[in-house]
Scaffold this motif. Structure first.
Motif, mmCIF file in Angstrom:
data_model
loop_
_atom_site.group_PDB
_atom_site.id
_atom_site.type_symbol
_atom_site.label_atom_id
_atom_site.label_comp_id
_atom_site.label_asym_id
_atom_site.label_seq_id
_atom_site.Cartn_x
_atom_site.Cartn_y
_atom_site.Cartn_z
ATOM 1 N N PRO A 226 23.977 -2.924 13.993
ATOM 2 C CA PRO A 226 22.959 -1.884 14.166
ATOM 3 C C PRO A 226 21.629 -2.249 13.500
ATOM 4 O O PRO A 226 20.560 -1.924 14.015
ATOM 5 C CB PRO A 226 23.563 -0.636 13.520
ATOM 6 N N LEU A 227 21.703 -2.950 12.354
ATOM 7 C CA LEU A 227 20.482 -3.387 11.680
ATOM 8 C C LEU A 227 19.709 -4.352 12.565
ATOM 9 O O LEU A 227 18.486 -4.216 12.748
ATOM 10 C CB LEU A 227 20.817 -4.036 10.341
ATOM 11 N N PHE A 228 20.391 -5.329 13.143
ATOM 12 C CA PHE A 228 19.734 -6.283 14.027
ATOM 13 C C PHE A 228 19.125 -5.575 15.241
ATOM 14 O O PHE A 228 18.000 -5.869 15.637
ATOM 15 C CB PHE A 228 20.709 -7.369 14.489
ATOM 16 N N ASP A 229 19.846 -4.615 15.817
ATOM 17 C CA ASP A 229 19.322 -3.862 16.970
ATOM 18 C C ASP A 229 18.045 -3.120 16.608
ATOM 19 O O ASP A 229 17.104 -3.057 17.402
ATOM 20 C CB ASP A 229 20.370 -2.888 17.499
ATOM 21 N N THR A 230 17.990 -2.577 15.401
ATOM 22 C CA THR A 230 16.789 -1.869 14.950
ATOM 23 C C THR A 230 15.619 -2.830 14.803
ATOM 24 O O THR A 230 14.512 -2.560 15.276
ATOM 25 C CB THR A 230 17.058 -1.156 13.605
ATOM 26 N N VAL A 231 15.848 -3.961 14.160
ATOM 27 C CA VAL A 231 14.793 -4.956 13.961
ATOM 28 C C VAL A 231 14.306 -5.486 15.309
ATOM 29 O O VAL A 231 13.111 -5.670 15.533
ATOM 30 C CB VAL A 231 15.298 -6.104 13.053
ATOM 31 N N ARG A 232 15.227 -5.705 16.223
ATOM 32 C CA ARG A 232 14.882 -6.238 17.544
ATOM 33 C C ARG A 232 13.950 -5.300 18.313
ATOM 34 O O ARG A 232 13.113 -5.769 19.081
ATOM 35 C CB ARG A 232 16.154 -6.505 18.338
ATOM 36 N N THR A 233 14.057 -4.006 18.070
ATOM 37 C CA THR A 233 13.209 -3.071 18.817
ATOM 38 C C THR A 233 11.731 -3.256 18.530
ATOM 39 O O THR A 233 10.900 -3.020 19.396
ATOM 40 C CB THR A 233 13.586 -1.597 18.552
ATOM 41 N N PHE A 234 11.381 -3.679 17.316
ATOM 42 C CA PHE A 234 9.950 -3.846 17.020
ATOM 43 C C PHE A 234 9.519 -5.306 16.894
ATOM 44 O O PHE A 234 8.338 -5.607 17.002
ATOM 45 C CB PHE A 234 9.509 -3.026 15.804
ATOM 46 N N LEU A 235 10.464 -6.240 16.708
ATOM 47 C CA LEU A 235 10.093 -7.656 16.658
ATOM 48 C C LEU A 235 10.302 -8.363 17.991
ATOM 49 O O LEU A 235 9.656 -9.356 18.270
ATOM 50 C CB LEU A 235 10.916 -8.399 15.596
ATOM 51 N N GLY A 236 11.220 -7.861 18.792
ATOM 52 C CA GLY A 236 11.628 -8.563 20.000
ATOM 53 C C GLY A 236 12.778 -9.500 19.679
ATOM 54 O O GLY A 236 13.047 -9.815 18.516
#
Length: 99
Positions: A52-62
């Motif tokens: 879930p942490l990676f999914d959150t980061v991916r939303t704003f970093l790509g």
């Protein structure tokens, strides 16, 4: 150095069995690391919070920058397994040299 054997599904029950089954359903297999961490459900759950942490980061970093970010964290924390995993993804994408 003692070694902790990874659990087989048949060795699990209750919440641990549920976690094992959820992992199989989501990823199709359970790695040795995950199966070993299932000896301690809190330790296993701590690892699984990575997703879930990676999914959150991916939303704003790509996707690309999120993988590079994860690689940097893995490298600085000296996690060989994580660093190798992230590096493999980058190599497959053709983003870094293999030499």
């Amino acid at each position: 150095m003692p070694r902790i054997a990874p659990l087989e599904r048949e060795q699990t029950e209750g919440d641990v069995r549920s976690a094992f089954d959820e992992g199989l359903a989501k990823w199709g297999r359970m790695t040795n690391m995950k199966r070993t961490l299932l000896h301690s459900l809190p330790a296993y759950r701590a690892l699984m919070e990575w997703y879930p942490l990676f999914d959150t980061v991916r939303t704003f970093l790509g996707e690309r920058l999120a993988i590079i970010f994860a690689h940097a964290i893995s490298s600085e924390s000296h996690c060989l397994i994580c660093t190798t995993y992230m590096r493999r993804i980058l190599i497959e994408w053709g983003r870094i040299q293999t030499n």
